[in-house]
Design a protein around this motif. Structure first.
Motif, PDB file in Angstrom:
ATOM      1  N   VAL A  12      12.062   7.283   2.355  1.00  0.00           N
ATOM      2  CA  VAL A  12      12.939   6.164   2.036  1.00  0.00           C
ATOM      3  C   VAL A  12      12.054   5.051   1.493  1.00  0.00           C
ATOM      4  O   VAL A  12      11.069   4.671   2.131  1.00  0.00           O
ATOM      5  CB  VAL A  12      13.709   5.667   3.277  1.00  0.00           C
ATOM      6  N   GLN A  13      12.392   4.575   0.304  1.00  0.00           N
ATOM      7  CA  GLN A  13      11.602   3.491  -0.274  1.00  0.00           C
ATOM      8  C   GLN A  13      11.459   2.350   0.729  1.00  0.00           C
ATOM      9  O   GLN A  13      12.447   1.759   1.154  1.00  0.00           O
ATOM     10  CB  GLN A  13      12.291   2.970  -1.543  1.00  0.00           C
ATOM     11  N   PRO A  14      10.240   2.049   1.148  1.00  0.00           N
ATOM     12  CA  PRO A  14      10.078   0.975   2.139  1.00  0.00           C
ATOM     13  C   PRO A  14      10.356  -0.384   1.512  1.00  0.00           C
ATOM     14  O   PRO A  14       9.844  -0.706   0.440  1.00  0.00           O
ATOM     15  CB  PRO A  14       8.610   1.114   2.557  1.00  0.00           C
ATOM     16  N   VAL A  15      11.188  -1.172   2.184  1.00  0.00           N
ATOM     17  CA  VAL A  15      11.513  -2.519   1.712  1.00  0.00           C
ATOM     18  C   VAL A  15      11.315  -3.471   2.894  1.00  0.00           C
ATOM     19  O   VAL A  15      12.234  -3.701   3.683  1.00  0.00           O
ATOM     20  CB  VAL A  15      12.953  -2.609   1.186  1.00  0.00           C
ATOM     21  N   PRO A  16      10.109  -4.003   3.045  1.00  0.00           N
ATOM     22  CA  PRO A  16       9.842  -4.887   4.186  1.00  0.00           C
ATOM     23  C   PRO A  16      10.822  -6.058   4.245  1.00  0.00           C
ATOM     24  O   PRO A  16      11.164  -6.661   3.225  1.00  0.00           O
ATOM     25  CB  PRO A  16       8.410  -5.378   3.915  1.00  0.00           C
ATOM     26  N   ASP A  65       0.847  -1.208   0.000  1.00  0.00           N
ATOM     27  CA  ASP A  65       0.000   0.000   0.000  1.00  0.00           C
ATOM     28  C   ASP A  65       0.877   1.251   0.000  1.00  0.00           C
ATOM     29  O   ASP A  65       0.688   2.172   0.780  1.00  0.00           O
ATOM     30  CB  ASP A  65      -0.952  -0.003   1.199  1.00  0.00           C
ATOM     31  N   ASP A  66       1.816   1.283  -0.904  1.00  0.00           N
ATOM     32  CA  ASP A  66       2.787   2.370  -0.959  1.00  0.00           C
ATOM     33  C   ASP A  66       2.192   3.592  -1.668  1.00  0.00           C
ATOM     34  O   ASP A  66       1.199   3.493  -2.391  1.00  0.00           O
ATOM     35  CB  ASP A  66       4.043   1.902  -1.689  1.00  0.00           C
ATOM     36  N   ALA A  67       2.824   4.742  -1.472  1.00  0.00           N
ATOM     37  CA  ALA A  67       2.406   5.980  -2.127  1.00  0.00           C
ATOM     38  C   ALA A  67       3.630   6.803  -2.451  1.00  0.00           C
ATOM     39  O   ALA A  67       4.677   6.691  -1.797  1.00  0.00           O
ATOM     40  CB  ALA A  67       1.453   6.778  -1.227  1.00  0.00           C
ATOM     41  N   SER A  68       3.526   7.626  -3.484  1.00  0.00           N
ATOM     42  CA  SER A  68       4.641   8.471  -3.887  1.00  0.00           C
ATOM     43  C   SER A  68       4.726   9.706  -2.994  1.00  0.00           C
ATOM     44  O   SER A  68       3.799  10.013  -2.237  1.00  0.00           O
ATOM     45  CB  SER A  68       4.461   8.912  -5.348  1.00  0.00           C
ATOM     46  N   VAL A  69       5.840  10.416  -3.092  1.00  0.00           N
ATOM     47  CA  VAL A  69       5.981  11.690  -2.381  1.00  0.00           C
ATOM     48  C   VAL A  69       5.159  12.726  -3.141  1.00  0.00           C
ATOM     49  O   VAL A  69       5.375  12.939  -4.338  1.00  0.00           O
ATOM     50  CB  VAL A  69       7.450  12.134  -2.321  1.00  0.00           C
ATOM     51  N   PRO A  70       4.215  13.387  -2.516  1.00  0.00           N
ATOM     52  CA  PRO A  70       3.395  14.384  -3.222  1.00  0.00           C
ATOM     53  C   PRO A  70       4.238  15.554  -3.730  1.00  0.00           C
ATOM     54  O   PRO A  70       5.254  15.906  -3.134  1.00  0.00           O
ATOM     55  CB  PRO A  70       2.395  14.844  -2.155  1.00  0.00           C
ATOM     56  N   TYR A  71       3.805  16.136  -4.826  1.00  0.00           N
ATOM     57  CA  TYR A  71       4.457  17.347  -5.329  1.00  0.00           C
ATOM     58  C   TYR A  71       3.384  18.372  -5.701  1.00  0.00           C
ATOM     59  O   TYR A  71       2.243  18.009  -6.033  1.00  0.00           O
ATOM     60  CB  TYR A  71       5.350  17.045  -6.533  1.00  0.00           C
ATOM     61  N   ALA A  72       3.763  19.633  -5.620  1.00  0.00           N
ATOM     62  CA  ALA A  72       2.800  20.719  -5.854  1.00  0.00           C
ATOM     63  C   ALA A  72       2.962  21.305  -7.251  1.00  0.00           C
ATOM     64  O   ALA A  72       4.077  21.458  -7.757  1.00  0.00           O
ATOM     65  CB  ALA A  72       2.995  21.819  -4.810  1.00  0.00           C
ATOM     66  N   LYS A  73       1.821  21.641  -7.856  1.00  0.00           N
ATOM     67  CA  LYS A  73       1.826  22.308  -9.151  1.00  0.00           C
ATOM     68  C   LYS A  73       0.521  23.049  -9.344  1.00  0.00           C
ATOM     69  O   LYS A  73      -0.565  22.470  -9.239  1.00  0.00           O
ATOM     70  CB  LYS A  73       2.034  21.301 -10.289  1.00  0.00           C
ATOM     71  N   HIS A  74       0.643  24.360  -9.598  1.00  0.00           N
ATOM     72  CA  HIS A  74      -0.516  25.204  -9.898  1.00  0.00           C
ATOM     73  C   HIS A  74      -1.647  25.058  -8.883  1.00  0.00           C
ATOM     74  O   HIS A  74      -2.827  24.932  -9.244  1.00  0.00           O
ATOM     75  CB  HIS A  74      -1.051  24.901 -11.304  1.00  0.00           C
ATOM     76  N   GLY A  75      -1.283  25.044  -7.609  1.00  0.00           N
ATOM     77  CA  GLY A  75      -2.292  25.061  -6.561  1.00  0.00           C
ATOM     78  C   GLY A  75      -2.810  23.703  -6.142  1.00  0.00           C
ATOM     79  O   GLY A  75      -3.680  23.620  -5.269  1.00  0.00           O
ATOM     80  N   TYR A  76      -2.299  22.643  -6.740  1.00  0.00           N
ATOM     81  CA  TYR A  76      -2.733  21.286  -6.386  1.00  0.00           C
ATOM     82  C   TYR A  76      -1.524  20.438  -5.980  1.00  0.00           C
ATOM     83  O   TYR A  76      -0.395  20.683  -6.423  1.00  0.00           O
ATOM     84  CB  TYR A  76      -3.452  20.607  -7.557  1.00  0.00           C
ATOM     85  N   VAL A  77      -1.800  19.431  -5.158  1.00  0.00           N
ATOM     86  CA  VAL A  77      -0.772  18.480  -4.742  1.00  0.00           C
ATOM     87  C   VAL A  77      -1.091  17.140  -5.407  1.00  0.00           C
ATOM     88  O   VAL A  77      -2.187  16.587  -5.233  1.00  0.00           O
ATOM     89  CB  VAL A  77      -0.741  18.322  -3.208  1.00  0.00           C
ATOM     90  N   TYR A  78      -0.129  16.620  -6.164  1.00  0.00           N
ATOM     91  CA  TYR A  78      -0.335  15.397  -6.945  1.00  0.00           C
ATOM     92  C   TYR A  78       0.437  14.228  -6.336  1.00  0.00           C
ATOM     93  O   TYR A  78       1.531  14.405  -5.797  1.00  0.00           O
ATOM     94  CB  TYR A  78       0.123  15.613  -8.388  1.00  0.00           C
ATOM     95  N   TYR A  79      -0.114  13.018  -6.489  1.00  0.00           N
ATOM     96  CA  TYR A  79       0.543  11.825  -5.962  1.00  0.00           C
ATOM     97  C   TYR A  79      -0.081  10.574  -6.578  1.00  0.00           C
ATOM     98  O   TYR A  79      -1.153  10.635  -7.202  1.00  0.00           O
ATOM     99  CB  TYR A  79       0.412  11.763  -4.433  1.00  0.00           C
ATOM    100  N   THR A  80       0.610   9.463  -6.411  1.00  0.00           N
ATOM    101  CA  THR A  80       0.042   8.161  -6.767  1.00  0.00           C
ATOM    102  C   THR A  80       0.049   7.287  -5.523  1.00  0.00           C
ATOM    103  O   THR A  80       0.869   7.479  -4.617  1.00  0.00           O
ATOM    104  CB  THR A  80       0.862   7.460  -7.867  1.00  0.00           C
ATOM    105  N   ARG A  81      -0.863   6.343  -5.480  1.00  0.00           N
ATOM    106  CA  ARG A  81      -0.905   5.417  -4.347  1.00  0.00           C
ATOM    107  C   ARG A  81      -1.372   4.043  -4.832  1.00  0.00           C
ATOM    108  O   ARG A  81      -2.205   3.932  -5.738  1.00  0.00           O
ATOM    109  CB  ARG A  81      -1.838   5.932  -3.253  1.00  0.00           C
ATOM    110  N   PHE A  82      -0.804   3.031  -4.223  1.00  0.00           N
ATOM    111  CA  PHE A  82      -1.191   1.649  -4.501  1.00  0.00           C
ATOM    112  C   PHE A  82      -2.045   1.117  -3.364  1.00  0.00           C
ATOM    113  O   PHE A  82      -1.729   1.336  -2.189  1.00  0.00           O
ATOM    114  CB  PHE A  82       0.041   0.748  -4.627  1.00  0.00           C
TER     115      PHE A  82
END
Length: 705
Positions: free
Chosen positions: A429-433, A98-115
């Protein structure tokens, strides 16, 4: 194959009664049919397996042969299936579900991906202002991919008013994308659809037009840039630019300040960048006109163009020109970062307060920041072999640089560093169980090639490893197109290292790890340096006690598959097993055929065999043409039926010829993904199933438990 189907097959196999196997499986035999391949200057070669090429991919005889190869692979690999299942569990056990990317901001919005747990594809989403705001779903990729054998979003762009999103979608694996657009707030799919395009997309400043690159349906090369006005049919799209020289690849993008839309034209030895104001994208004019042996890429910020170029600088330099002088072309350019004999400038990113530079030195990729006052500072690293990359930096006004760091031991870590103070902040840090980095060691060693050249090698092994010449070695390389293979973390590595193996990346000539000359010394009439470098690295590592002779596995894919084919012919005795994924092995025939994707654009990489001097040199190393009656290592060969980069029939013909010619009894396995292209099956877990399959095969051959 879908996970459910695979699980069903495995369950069925487990429930079936045991039957004693009385004989080894029999490999399929491809028919031989006379066919002459002719060169323009008169040379002729017989190719009895040419019939296996079918551009429609519908020939029943060809498909039956591929099916027979897959059935044979299933039979040969059956004893290694338990190990493959174990490896697969270990690999995905090192992946946070259930990982997710580091959010980044652009033009007033915060973007990300999540599994979500168990999902092969991520959800792409955004939130207005901060992560505390409600989520807006952009792509529910698990739902979009449902029922499809292959699914990929090649690129996506949000409109300037933040209301709509355009994307390029591929459901075949052939990289022939379809443009789609939807309203973000309602999720309503618009009628706007354009087939057969490249992945890149750019919006005009008013958000009414999308610019894209149209592909030739036969060669799959991007040939024309078109403008699609929302609400109009694709047939009405305006032609913006046509590239008549098919040795150039074409893409489209926007400058950092989003003031310009640029058509990027690139060949092996020449670049041209044509840009137009995003507010009035009609006339696309060159930043500098193309010329042979002149390479450059340009960006715009702060009223000036920043240009990375090889002009009088083999290892590149960075130059600038203010808008007022830009029309003069190169005459107005001035040095910002001069060239160096020992440092290769690979990339850059401009900010309002500094310039971030990616450069290579000593075989490693590092980062430095340069302020307008001329102050230069390097981002530090604590390991001998590592890689740093520019991260996602969408705001040029930011005072911090986002970047990633990793090594064969260290999982990818995302940092921000303050340009003024140098303070570093870890964002993720990329989680590696189940992984403990302290149990492993990475090294950088230098092997001396037969011509005296020192070749860098990145190594990783367990701390308990002893250099006594008994271990098994897994050696990887690519070595073409100036593409550098950096030592980054891979979740498949612990499974090898925990079993006492050594993993090595040979940074052979043909890549760009040691600068532009490193690349030039591994292409055209110097291509064999790539092959001999690889073999010499193997022999060095064996001589130094990192591995036992007879316990070496080699792997490469695509142009790295060419490397594997050449090495198999040249030095079969040095390898116990070779893994060649989507290998480019029929060099002469492919490069003679300009209808095949990528052929014409790569004459300056490999040579044009329509001329005899190139023909003769390429023929001297082409893996398919140099198969001989000798003993070969065990081989695992993989391809995808829908591969657009290396057509499926190249490895198919190679395997057929190997089966009919080689004198050994070592296994030769050919795995054909019937629903995949050059990158294999889509989905984050699916690809690890094939990884586990060929790793289990390799470990079995190396006698690793």
């Amino acid at each position: 194959m879908k996970k459910l189907v695979l699980a069903t097959l495995l369950a069925g196999a487990a429930a079936a009664p045991l039957v004693a196997q009385t004989s080894a499986p029999t490999p399929p035999v491809a028919a031989k049919k006379p066919y002459a391949v002719k060169a323009p200057f008169g040379a002729t070669r017989e190719d009895p397996y040419y019939w296996l090429r079918d551009d429609t991919r519908k020939n029943p005889e060809m498909l039956a042969y591929l099916a027979a190869e897959n059935a044979y692979a299933d039979a040969v690999l059956a004893p290694t299936r338990p190990m493959a299942d174990t490896l697969y569990r270990e690999i995905i056990g090192h992946i946070k579900q259930d990982d997710a990317s580091v959010p980044y901001a652009k033009h007033g919005y915060v973007y990300y991906t999540r599994f979500d747990t168990g999902a092969d594809y991520p959800v792409v989403a955004r939130r207005k202002g901060s992560m505390a705001a409600p989520e807006q779903l952009l792509f529910d990729q698990p739902a979009m991919a449902k029922g499809k054998g292959f699914f990929q979003i090649g690129n996506w762009r949000v409109s300037p008013d933040n209301a709509r999103i355009a994307w390029a979608e591929d459901t075949v694996g052939r990289r022939q994308y379809v443009l789609k657009v939807k309203d973000i707030a309602t999720g309503t799919l618009l009628a706007d659809t354009v087939p057969n395009i490249e992945a890149g997309l750019v919006w005009s400043a008013d958000g009414k037009t999308i610019f894209y690159v149209e592909k030739d349906p036969v060669t799959l090369l991007g040939t024309r840039v078109k403008a699609h006005v929302l609400g109009t049919p694709a047939s009405a799209d305006r032609l913006v630019y046509t590239e008549k020289d098919d040795t150039f690849y074409m893409s489209i993008g926007a400058t950092t300040d989003e003031r310009y839309i640029c058509i990027n034209l690139h060949s092996t030895v020449s670049d041209e960048q044509r840009c137009a104001p995003a507010a009035n994208p009609v006339a696309f004019t060159p930043v500098a006109p193309r010329a042979r042996d002149f390479l450059y890429n340009a960006d715009h910020l702060g009223g000036r163009w920043i240009i990375r170029t090889n002009w009088q600088a083999p290892n590149y330099r960075i130059m600038v020109v203010p808008d007022a002088k830009a029309a003069a072309g190169r005459a107005g350019w001035a040095d910002l970062v001069p060239t160096s004999d020992t440092v290769f400038i690979e990339n850059f990113q401009p900010f309002d307060r500094f310039l971030a530079i990616e450069e290579r030195s000593g075989g490693n990729k590092r980062l430095r920041m340069l302020t307008p006052a001329g102050k230069s500072s390097f981002v530090t690293a604590d390991e001998p072999a590592y890689v740093m990359d520019l991260g996602t930096n969408e705001d040029p006004a930011s005072p911090v640089l986002r970047y990633t760091y990793g090594s064969l031991v260290t999982p990818t870590t995302t940092y921000e560093v303050d340009a003024a103070t140098g303070k570093r902040t870890v964002l993720k840090v990329q989680p590696v169980p189940g992984y403990d980095a302290s149990r492993y060691v990475t090294e950088r060693v230098w092997a001396t090639a037969r011509d005296g050249t020192r070749v860098p090698v990145s190594l990783v092994h367990a701390k308990t490893f002893r250099k006594n010449g008994t271990a098994a070695l897994f050696q990887y390389a690519y070595g073409s197109y100036g593409y550098s293979t950096d030592p980054s973390f891979n979740p498949t590595l612990p499974s090898m290292l925990d079993r006492g193996m050594v993993y090595a990346i040979a940074h052979i000539r043909g890549g760009q790890e040691m600068g532009r000359k490193w690349y030039d010394d591994g292409k055209i009439f110097h291509k064999k340096n790539s092959f001999t470098d690889f073999v010499d690295v193997t022999r060095f590592l064996v001589d130094q006690g990192y591995a036992a002779k007879g316990r070496v596995a080699a792997m490469g894919g695509s142009a790295g598959g060419l490397l594997m084919g050449a090495v198999a012919n040249m030095a079969p005795q040095d390898y116990r097993v070779i893994i060649a994924q989507v290998p480019f092995v029929d060099v002469v025939t492919t490069m003679l055929d300009t209808s095949i994707p990528l052929t014409t654009g790569e004459f300056d990489e490999w040579g044009n065999p329509a001329e005899q001097r190139y023909y003769d040199y390429m023929l001297s190393y082409s893996p398919y043409d140099n198969v001989t009656a000798q003993a070969y290592p065990s081989l695992y060969v993989g391809t995808g039926l829908w591969d657009s980069q290396v057509q499926y029939y190249e490895p198919t013909k190679w395997v057929a010829k190997l089966r009919a010619t080689k004198t050994d009894a070592n296994p030769l396995v050919f795995r054909v993904n019937m629903e995949a292209g050059h990158g294999g099956k889509s989905g984050r877990f699916e690809r690890y199933k094939q990884n586990a399959e060929y790793l289990a095969f390799a470990l079995d051959q190396l006698k690793v438990q």
